[in-house]
Scaffold this motif. Structure first.
Motif, PDB file in Angstrom:
ATOM      1  N   MET A   1       0.851  -1.167   0.000  1.00 24.88           N
ATOM      2  CA  MET A   1       0.000   0.000   0.000  1.00 24.88           C
ATOM      3  C   MET A   1       0.899   1.233   0.000  1.00 24.88           C
ATOM      4  O   MET A   1       1.984   1.225   0.542  1.00 24.88           O
ATOM      5  CB  MET A   1      -0.914  -0.009   1.208  1.00 24.88           C
ATOM      6  N   ALA A   2       0.414   2.300  -0.622  1.00 22.20           N
ATOM      7  CA  ALA A   2       1.221   3.507  -0.721  1.00 22.20           C
ATOM      8  C   ALA A   2       0.338   4.742  -0.602  1.00 22.20           C
ATOM      9  O   ALA A   2      -0.825   4.724  -0.972  1.00 22.20           O
ATOM     10  CB  ALA A   2       1.940   3.526  -2.066  1.00 22.20           C
ATOM     11  N   ALA A   3       0.930   5.806  -0.066  1.00 24.72           N
ATOM     12  CA  ALA A   3       0.233   7.089  -0.050  1.00 24.72           C
ATOM     13  C   ALA A   3       0.357   7.686  -1.442  1.00 24.72           C
ATOM     14  O   ALA A   3       1.353   7.489  -2.123  1.00 24.72           O
ATOM     15  CB  ALA A   3       0.847   8.011   0.985  1.00 24.72           C
ATOM     16  N   GLY A   4      -0.625   8.404  -1.846  1.00 30.08           N
ATOM     17  CA  GLY A   4      -0.557   9.011  -3.164  1.00 30.08           C
ATOM     18  C   GLY A   4      -1.873   9.631  -3.551  1.00 30.08           C
ATOM     19  O   GLY A   4      -2.747   9.865  -2.718  1.00 30.08           O
ATOM     20  N   GLY A   5      -1.994   9.863  -4.825  1.00 30.45           N
ATOM     21  CA  GLY A   5      -3.206  10.462  -5.335  1.00 30.45           C
ATOM     22  C   GLY A   5      -3.157  10.526  -6.842  1.00 30.45           C
ATOM     23  O   GLY A   5      -2.244  10.005  -7.480  1.00 30.45           O
ATOM     24  N   VAL A  16      -1.070   9.529 -11.931  1.00 30.77           N
ATOM     25  CA  VAL A  16      -1.103   8.951 -10.595  1.00 30.77           C
ATOM     26  C   VAL A  16       0.257   9.165  -9.948  1.00 30.77           C
ATOM     27  O   VAL A  16       1.291   8.944 -10.584  1.00 30.77           O
ATOM     28  CB  VAL A  16      -1.438   7.444 -10.659  1.00 30.77           C
ATOM     29  N   ALA A  17       0.257   9.618  -8.710  1.00 36.60           N
ATOM     30  CA  ALA A  17       1.488   9.814  -7.940  1.00 36.60           C
ATOM     31  C   ALA A  17       1.442   8.914  -6.715  1.00 36.60           C
ATOM     32  O   ALA A  17       0.428   8.871  -6.015  1.00 36.60           O
ATOM     33  CB  ALA A  17       1.620  11.272  -7.524  1.00 36.60           C
ATOM     34  N   LEU A  18       2.540   8.196  -6.476  1.00 40.28           N
ATOM     35  CA  LEU A  18       2.618   7.296  -5.326  1.00 40.28           C
ATOM     36  C   LEU A  18       3.913   7.522  -4.572  1.00 40.28           C
ATOM     37  O   LEU A  18       4.970   7.700  -5.189  1.00 40.28           O
ATOM     38  CB  LEU A  18       2.569   5.839  -5.782  1.00 40.28           C
ATOM     39  N   ASN A  19       3.842   7.508  -3.251  1.00 38.21           N
ATOM     40  CA  ASN A  19       5.033   7.550  -2.405  1.00 38.21           C
ATOM     41  C   ASN A  19       5.285   6.127  -1.943  1.00 38.21           C
ATOM     42  O   ASN A  19       4.456   5.550  -1.237  1.00 38.21           O
ATOM     43  CB  ASN A  19       4.817   8.458  -1.200  1.00 38.21           C
ATOM     44  N   LEU A  20       6.428   5.574  -2.338  1.00 39.19           N
ATOM     45  CA  LEU A  20       6.754   4.193  -2.012  1.00 39.19           C
ATOM     46  C   LEU A  20       8.006   4.125  -1.158  1.00 39.19           C
ATOM     47  O   LEU A  20       8.943   4.889  -1.380  1.00 39.19           O
ATOM     48  CB  LEU A  20       6.993   3.392  -3.298  1.00 39.19           C
ATOM     49  N   PRO A  21       8.047   3.213  -0.184  1.00 39.44           N
ATOM     50  CA  PRO A  21       9.275   3.039   0.586  1.00 39.44           C
ATOM     51  C   PRO A  21      10.333   2.369  -0.280  1.00 39.44           C
ATOM     52  O   PRO A  21      10.028   1.468  -1.060  1.00 39.44           O
ATOM     53  CB  PRO A  21       8.849   2.132   1.736  1.00 39.44           C
ATOM     54  N   GLY A  26      12.435   7.102   0.580  1.00 34.83           N
ATOM     55  CA  GLY A  26      11.329   6.655  -0.238  1.00 34.83           C
ATOM     56  C   GLY A  26      11.473   7.229  -1.633  1.00 34.83           C
ATOM     57  O   GLY A  26      12.397   7.986  -1.915  1.00 34.83           O
ATOM     58  N   VAL A  27      10.568   6.851  -2.503  1.00 37.86           N
ATOM     59  CA  VAL A  27      10.555   7.395  -3.853  1.00 37.86           C
ATOM     60  C   VAL A  27       9.150   7.870  -4.177  1.00 37.86           C
ATOM     61  O   VAL A  27       8.160   7.369  -3.647  1.00 37.86           O
ATOM     62  CB  VAL A  27      11.022   6.363  -4.914  1.00 37.86           C
ATOM     63  N   ARG A  28       9.074   8.858  -5.009  1.00 36.94           N
ATOM     64  CA  ARG A  28       7.805   9.377  -5.526  1.00 36.94           C
ATOM     65  C   ARG A  28       7.745   8.933  -6.974  1.00 36.94           C
ATOM     66  O   ARG A  28       8.617   9.277  -7.778  1.00 36.94           O
ATOM     67  CB  ARG A  28       7.777  10.904  -5.413  1.00 36.94           C
ATOM     68  N   VAL A  29       6.748   8.138  -7.303  1.00 36.03           N
ATOM     69  CA  VAL A  29       6.594   7.589  -8.650  1.00 36.03           C
ATOM     70  C   VAL A  29       5.389   8.256  -9.302  1.00 36.03           C
ATOM     71  O   VAL A  29       4.333   8.374  -8.685  1.00 36.03           O
ATOM     72  CB  VAL A  29       6.388   6.058  -8.592  1.00 36.03           C
ATOM     73  N   LEU A  30       5.556   8.668 -10.550  1.00 38.40           N
ATOM     74  CA  LEU A  30       4.475   9.270 -11.328  1.00 38.40           C
ATOM     75  C   LEU A  30       4.187   8.409 -12.552  1.00 38.40           C
ATOM     76  O   LEU A  30       5.122   7.981 -13.232  1.00 38.40           O
ATOM     77  CB  LEU A  30       4.853  10.668 -11.805  1.00 38.40           C
ATOM     78  N   VAL A  31       2.917   8.177 -12.817  1.00 38.33           N
ATOM     79  CA  VAL A  31       2.503   7.367 -13.958  1.00 38.33           C
ATOM     80  C   VAL A  31       1.412   8.104 -14.716  1.00 38.33           C
ATOM     81  O   VAL A  31       0.430   8.559 -14.123  1.00 38.33           O
ATOM     82  CB  VAL A  31       1.948   5.995 -13.513  1.00 38.33           C
TER      83      VAL A  31
END
Length: 106
Positions: A1-5, A16-21, A26-31
């Motif tokens: 599970m990840a925080a994002g929006g 979609v943006a996700l904060n992943l450990p 951590g990393v911020r991933v954008l799709v």
């Protein structure tokens, strides 16, 4: 599970943006994809199996949307502290995050 929006764009696609450990930080991933489900499927197909988006607590900023729209793959990342402060560094293609570590002696 990840925080994002996510943010829906005028043409109907989403970012979609996700904060992943990842390690000690951590990393911020954008799709960028046609819809949220496809965005998460793109990440799962790359091996990030336990990625879910619950809610819209950390949607992408306008600068992040611009970054992912200008990347040919539509999938980028950068380091982000786990404490929720803003991310720093340059956006990188997802291949550089998922690349296996170089083996010693090769």
């Amino acid at each position: 599970m990840a925080a994002g929006g996510f943010s829906r764009l005028p043409n109907g696609t989403v970012v979609v943006a996700l904060n992943l450990p990842h390690g000690s930080a951590g990393v911020r991933v954008l799709v960028h994809a046609r819809n949220r489900a496809r965005a998460l499927t793109r990440l799962r197909n790359l091996g990030l199996r336990a990625v879910y988006l619950r809610g819209n607590t950390a949607p992408p900023t306008p600068d992040e949307i611009t970054a992912v729209l200008h990347h040919p793959d539509g999938l980028v990342w950068r380091t982000a502290p786990l404490d929720g402060t803003s991310a720093s560094g340059l956006w990188r293609p997802i291949r550089s995050l998922l690349r296996p570590a170089a083996l010693p002696g090769r």
